[in-house]
Design a protein around this motif. Sequence first.
Motif, PDB file in Angstrom:
ATOM      1  N   VAL A 127      41.423  53.248  58.338  1.00  0.00           N
ATOM      2  CA  VAL A 127      40.824  54.522  57.932  1.00  0.00           C
ATOM      3  C   VAL A 127      40.601  54.520  56.425  1.00  0.00           C
ATOM      4  O   VAL A 127      41.503  54.163  55.660  1.00  0.00           O
ATOM      5  CB  VAL A 127      41.751  55.699  58.310  1.00  0.00           C
ATOM      6  CG1 VAL A 127      41.155  57.020  57.868  1.00  0.00           C
ATOM      7  CG2 VAL A 127      42.032  55.688  59.807  1.00  0.00           C
ATOM      8  N   ALA A 128      39.402  54.922  56.019  1.00  0.00           N
ATOM      9  CA  ALA A 128      39.116  55.077  54.596  1.00  0.00           C
ATOM     10  C   ALA A 128      38.388  56.403  54.401  1.00  0.00           C
ATOM     11  O   ALA A 128      37.441  56.711  55.132  1.00  0.00           O
ATOM     12  CB  ALA A 128      38.255  53.930  54.090  1.00  0.00           C
ATOM     13  N   TYR A 129      38.848  57.179  53.432  1.00  0.00           N
ATOM     14  CA  TYR A 129      38.227  58.461  53.113  1.00  0.00           C
ATOM     15  C   TYR A 129      37.607  58.361  51.734  1.00  0.00           C
ATOM     16  O   TYR A 129      38.224  57.832  50.804  1.00  0.00           O
ATOM     17  CB  TYR A 129      39.263  59.587  53.138  1.00  0.00           C
ATOM     18  CG  TYR A 129      38.733  60.880  52.566  1.00  0.00           C
ATOM     19  CD1 TYR A 129      37.806  61.639  53.265  1.00  0.00           C
ATOM     20  CD2 TYR A 129      39.143  61.326  51.319  1.00  0.00           C
ATOM     21  CE1 TYR A 129      37.304  62.818  52.730  1.00  0.00           C
ATOM     22  CE2 TYR A 129      38.649  62.505  50.785  1.00  0.00           C
ATOM     23  CZ  TYR A 129      37.730  63.242  51.491  1.00  0.00           C
ATOM     24  OH  TYR A 129      37.229  64.399  50.957  1.00  0.00           O
ATOM     25  N   THR A 130      36.391  58.873  51.606  1.00  0.00           N
ATOM     26  CA  THR A 130      35.698  58.879  50.319  1.00  0.00           C
ATOM     27  C   THR A 130      35.096  60.255  50.092  1.00  0.00           C
ATOM     28  O   THR A 130      34.497  60.831  51.005  1.00  0.00           O
ATOM     29  CB  THR A 130      34.566  57.826  50.298  1.00  0.00           C
ATOM     30  OG1 THR A 130      35.109  56.548  50.639  1.00  0.00           O
ATOM     31  CG2 THR A 130      33.907  57.761  48.938  1.00  0.00           C
ATOM     32  N   GLN A 131      35.264  60.752  48.884  1.00  0.00           N
ATOM     33  CA  GLN A 131      34.595  61.994  48.502  1.00  0.00           C
ATOM     34  C   GLN A 131      33.451  61.611  47.581  1.00  0.00           C
ATOM     35  O   GLN A 131      33.623  60.824  46.647  1.00  0.00           O
ATOM     36  CB  GLN A 131      35.559  62.936  47.799  1.00  0.00           C
ATOM     37  CG  GLN A 131      34.964  64.305  47.600  1.00  0.00           C
ATOM     38  CD  GLN A 131      36.012  65.344  47.247  1.00  0.00           C
ATOM     39  OE1 GLN A 131      37.195  65.168  47.510  1.00  0.00           O
ATOM     40  NE2 GLN A 131      35.576  66.419  46.649  1.00  0.00           N
ATOM     41  N   GLY A 132      32.273  62.134  47.876  1.00  0.00           N
ATOM     42  CA  GLY A 132      31.092  61.818  47.081  1.00  0.00           C
ATOM     43  C   GLY A 132      31.227  62.296  45.641  1.00  0.00           C
ATOM     44  O   GLY A 132      32.101  63.107  45.317  1.00  0.00           O
ATOM     45  N   PRO A 133      30.334  61.816  44.789  1.00  0.00           N
ATOM     46  CA  PRO A 133      30.378  62.212  43.378  1.00  0.00           C
ATOM     47  C   PRO A 133      30.238  63.722  43.201  1.00  0.00           C
ATOM     48  O   PRO A 133      29.448  64.377  43.886  1.00  0.00           O
ATOM     49  CB  PRO A 133      29.167  61.493  42.768  1.00  0.00           C
ATOM     50  CG  PRO A 133      28.856  60.382  43.712  1.00  0.00           C
ATOM     51  CD  PRO A 133      29.260  60.869  45.070  1.00  0.00           C
ATOM     52  N   ALA A 134      30.997  64.269  42.280  1.00  0.00           N
ATOM     53  CA  ALA A 134      31.019  65.715  42.053  1.00  0.00           C
ATOM     54  C   ALA A 134      29.715  66.229  41.444  1.00  0.00           C
ATOM     55  O   ALA A 134      29.410  67.412  41.547  1.00  0.00           O
ATOM     56  CB  ALA A 134      32.194  66.075  41.144  1.00  0.00           C
ATOM     57  N   ASP A 135      28.934  65.345  40.840  1.00  0.00           N
ATOM     58  CA  ASP A 135      27.717  65.807  40.167  1.00  0.00           C
ATOM     59  C   ASP A 135      26.506  65.879  41.107  1.00  0.00           C
ATOM     60  O   ASP A 135      25.406  66.190  40.674  1.00  0.00           O
ATOM     61  CB  ASP A 135      27.399  64.915  38.968  1.00  0.00           C
ATOM     62  CG  ASP A 135      27.113  63.476  39.357  1.00  0.00           C
ATOM     63  OD1 ASP A 135      27.384  63.085  40.519  1.00  0.00           O
ATOM     64  OD2 ASP A 135      26.620  62.723  38.492  1.00  0.00           O
ATOM     65  N   ARG A 136      26.706  65.610  42.376  1.00  0.00           N
ATOM     66  CA  ARG A 136      25.602  65.688  43.338  1.00  0.00           C
ATOM     67  C   ARG A 136      25.365  67.140  43.731  1.00  0.00           C
ATOM     68  O   ARG A 136      26.318  67.910  43.880  1.00  0.00           O
ATOM     69  CB  ARG A 136      25.912  64.869  44.591  1.00  0.00           C
ATOM     70  CG  ARG A 136      26.094  63.396  44.342  1.00  0.00           C
ATOM     71  CD  ARG A 136      24.729  62.732  44.196  1.00  0.00           C
ATOM     72  NE  ARG A 136      24.831  61.379  43.702  1.00  0.00           N
ATOM     73  CZ  ARG A 136      24.938  60.299  44.451  1.00  0.00           C
ATOM     74  NH1 ARG A 136      24.989  60.406  45.755  1.00  0.00           N
ATOM     75  NH2 ARG A 136      24.986  59.115  43.896  1.00  0.00           N
ATOM     76  N   PRO A 137      24.098  67.516  43.955  1.00  0.00           N
ATOM     77  CA  PRO A 137      23.826  68.909  44.345  1.00  0.00           C
ATOM     78  C   PRO A 137      24.396  69.263  45.719  1.00  0.00           C
ATOM     79  O   PRO A 137      24.771  70.411  45.953  1.00  0.00           O
ATOM     80  CB  PRO A 137      22.305  69.006  44.342  1.00  0.00           C
ATOM     81  CG  PRO A 137      21.794  67.618  44.258  1.00  0.00           C
ATOM     82  CD  PRO A 137      22.900  66.752  43.748  1.00  0.00           C
ATOM     83  N   LYS A 138      24.456  68.291  46.624  1.00  0.00           N
ATOM     84  CA  LYS A 138      25.046  68.522  47.954  1.00  0.00           C
ATOM     85  C   LYS A 138      26.348  67.734  48.022  1.00  0.00           C
ATOM     86  O   LYS A 138      26.339  66.517  48.103  1.00  0.00           O
ATOM     87  CB  LYS A 138      24.088  68.058  49.055  1.00  0.00           C
ATOM     88  CG  LYS A 138      22.893  68.961  49.234  1.00  0.00           C
ATOM     89  CD  LYS A 138      21.901  68.413  50.242  1.00  0.00           C
ATOM     90  CE  LYS A 138      22.449  68.341  51.623  1.00  0.00           C
ATOM     91  NZ  LYS A 138      21.455  67.976  52.643  1.00  0.00           N
ATOM     92  N   LYS A 139      27.456  68.433  47.958  1.00  0.00           N
ATOM     93  CA  LYS A 139      28.777  67.788  48.002  1.00  0.00           C
ATOM     94  C   LYS A 139      29.043  67.232  49.394  1.00  0.00           C
ATOM     95  O   LYS A 139      28.756  67.881  50.401  1.00  0.00           O
ATOM     96  CB  LYS A 139      29.870  68.788  47.655  1.00  0.00           C
ATOM     97  CG  LYS A 139      29.652  69.528  46.356  1.00  0.00           C
ATOM     98  CD  LYS A 139      30.029  68.692  45.161  1.00  0.00           C
ATOM     99  CE  LYS A 139      29.976  69.477  43.881  1.00  0.00           C
ATOM    100  NZ  LYS A 139      28.770  69.298  43.112  1.00  0.00           N
ATOM    101  N   ALA A 140      29.584  66.016  49.453  1.00  0.00           N
ATOM    102  CA  ALA A 140      29.859  65.366  50.734  1.00  0.00           C
ATOM    103  C   ALA A 140      31.154  64.579  50.662  1.00  0.00           C
ATOM    104  O   ALA A 140      31.626  64.201  49.596  1.00  0.00           O
ATOM    105  CB  ALA A 140      28.714  64.428  51.109  1.00  0.00           C
TER     106      ALA A 140
END
Length: 95
Positions: free
Chosen positions: A23-36
Amino acid sequence: MIATLAAWIDQNRPELDRLGLMVAYTQGPADRPKKAGWIDLDGPTMLVRVTVWESGECDIETALIGSGEQRVEHRDLASPAALTDTLTEVVARFA
Protein backbone atom coordinates in the motif's frame (compact mmCIF):
# COMPACT_ATOMS: atom_id res chain seq x y z
CA MET A 1 -12.51 13.47 0.84
CA ILE A 2 -8.72 13.29 0.94
CA ALA A 3 -8.72 13.14 4.74
CA THR A 4 -11.27 10.30 4.53
CA LEU A 5 -8.93 8.39 2.20
CA ALA A 6 -5.97 8.75 4.57
CA ALA A 7 -8.07 7.77 7.60
CA TRP A 8 -9.50 4.74 5.77
CA ILE A 9 -5.99 3.45 5.07
CA ASP A 10 -5.05 3.69 8.76
CA GLN A 11 -8.29 2.02 9.87
CA ASN A 12 -8.02 -0.81 7.35
CA ARG A 13 -4.28 -1.49 7.53
CA PRO A 14 -4.73 -4.90 9.25
CA GLU A 15 -6.99 -6.17 6.44
CA LEU A 16 -4.71 -4.77 3.74
CA ASP A 17 -1.75 -6.51 5.39
CA ARG A 18 -3.71 -9.76 5.76
CA LEU A 19 -4.39 -9.74 2.02
CA GLY A 20 -0.68 -9.23 1.36
CA LEU A 21 -1.19 -5.91 -0.38
CA MET A 22 1.57 -3.38 -0.75
CA VAL A 23 0.00 0.00 0.00
CA ALA A 24 1.25 3.46 -0.89
CA TYR A 25 -0.59 6.71 -0.20
CA THR A 26 0.24 9.96 -1.96
CA GLN A 27 -1.23 13.41 -1.52
CA GLY A 28 -1.02 15.60 -4.60
CA PRO A 29 0.80 18.93 -4.59
CA ALA A 30 -0.87 21.60 -2.48
CA ASP A 31 -0.53 24.24 -5.20
CA ARG A 32 -2.88 22.43 -7.61
CA PRO A 33 -6.33 23.97 -8.12
CA LYS A 34 -7.99 20.55 -7.64
CA LYS A 35 -6.61 18.85 -4.53
CA ALA A 36 -6.23 15.08 -4.85
CA GLY A 37 -4.89 12.06 -3.04
CA TRP A 38 -4.45 8.48 -4.17
CA ILE A 39 -3.78 5.02 -2.88
CA ASP A 40 -1.89 2.34 -4.78
CA LEU A 41 -2.74 -1.26 -3.92
CA ASP A 42 -0.37 -3.85 -5.35
CA GLY A 43 -1.36 -7.50 -5.10
CA PRO A 44 -0.24 -10.73 -6.73
CA THR A 45 -2.86 -10.61 -9.50
CA MET A 46 -3.58 -6.92 -9.98
CA LEU A 47 -2.53 -3.36 -9.33
CA VAL A 48 -5.12 -0.74 -8.42
CA ARG A 49 -4.90 3.01 -8.00
CA VAL A 50 -7.81 4.91 -6.49
CA THR A 51 -7.55 8.68 -6.94
CA VAL A 52 -9.98 10.99 -5.18
CA TRP A 53 -10.38 14.74 -5.48
CA GLU A 54 -11.90 16.99 -2.82
CA SER A 55 -14.79 17.56 -5.26
CA GLY A 56 -15.79 13.90 -4.91
CA GLU A 57 -14.50 12.83 -8.30
CA CYS A 58 -12.90 9.39 -8.13
CA ASP A 59 -10.96 7.32 -10.65
CA ILE A 60 -10.26 3.62 -10.15
CA GLU A 61 -7.46 2.32 -12.39
CA THR A 62 -6.95 -1.44 -12.50
CA ALA A 63 -4.22 -3.43 -14.25
CA LEU A 64 -4.42 -7.22 -14.30
CA ILE A 65 -0.94 -8.68 -14.05
CA GLY A 66 -1.54 -11.93 -15.97
CA SER A 67 -3.19 -10.44 -19.04
CA GLY A 68 -2.02 -6.84 -18.93
CA GLU A 69 -5.64 -5.74 -19.25
CA GLN A 70 -6.28 -2.23 -17.96
CA ARG A 71 -9.54 -0.67 -16.86
CA VAL A 72 -10.47 2.81 -15.70
CA GLU A 73 -13.69 3.59 -13.86
CA HIS A 74 -14.87 7.10 -13.00
CA ARG A 75 -17.28 7.82 -10.17
CA ASP A 76 -18.73 10.98 -8.70
CA LEU A 77 -18.94 10.39 -4.97
CA ALA A 78 -21.53 12.34 -3.04
CA SER A 79 -20.15 11.76 0.46
CA PRO A 80 -17.23 10.43 2.47
CA ALA A 81 -19.34 7.31 3.11
CA ALA A 82 -19.50 6.71 -0.66
CA LEU A 83 -15.70 6.85 -0.74
CA THR A 84 -15.32 4.31 2.06
CA ASP A 85 -17.83 2.04 0.30
CA THR A 86 -15.82 2.35 -2.93
CA LEU A 87 -12.54 1.53 -1.16
CA THR A 88 -14.10 -1.49 0.56
CA GLU A 89 -15.41 -2.69 -2.82
CA VAL A 90 -11.98 -2.31 -4.41
CA VAL A 91 -10.23 -4.25 -1.64
CA ALA A 92 -12.82 -7.06 -1.96
CA ARG A 93 -11.52 -7.63 -5.51
CA PHE A 94 -8.27 -8.92 -3.99
CA ALA A 95 -9.97 -11.47 -1.71
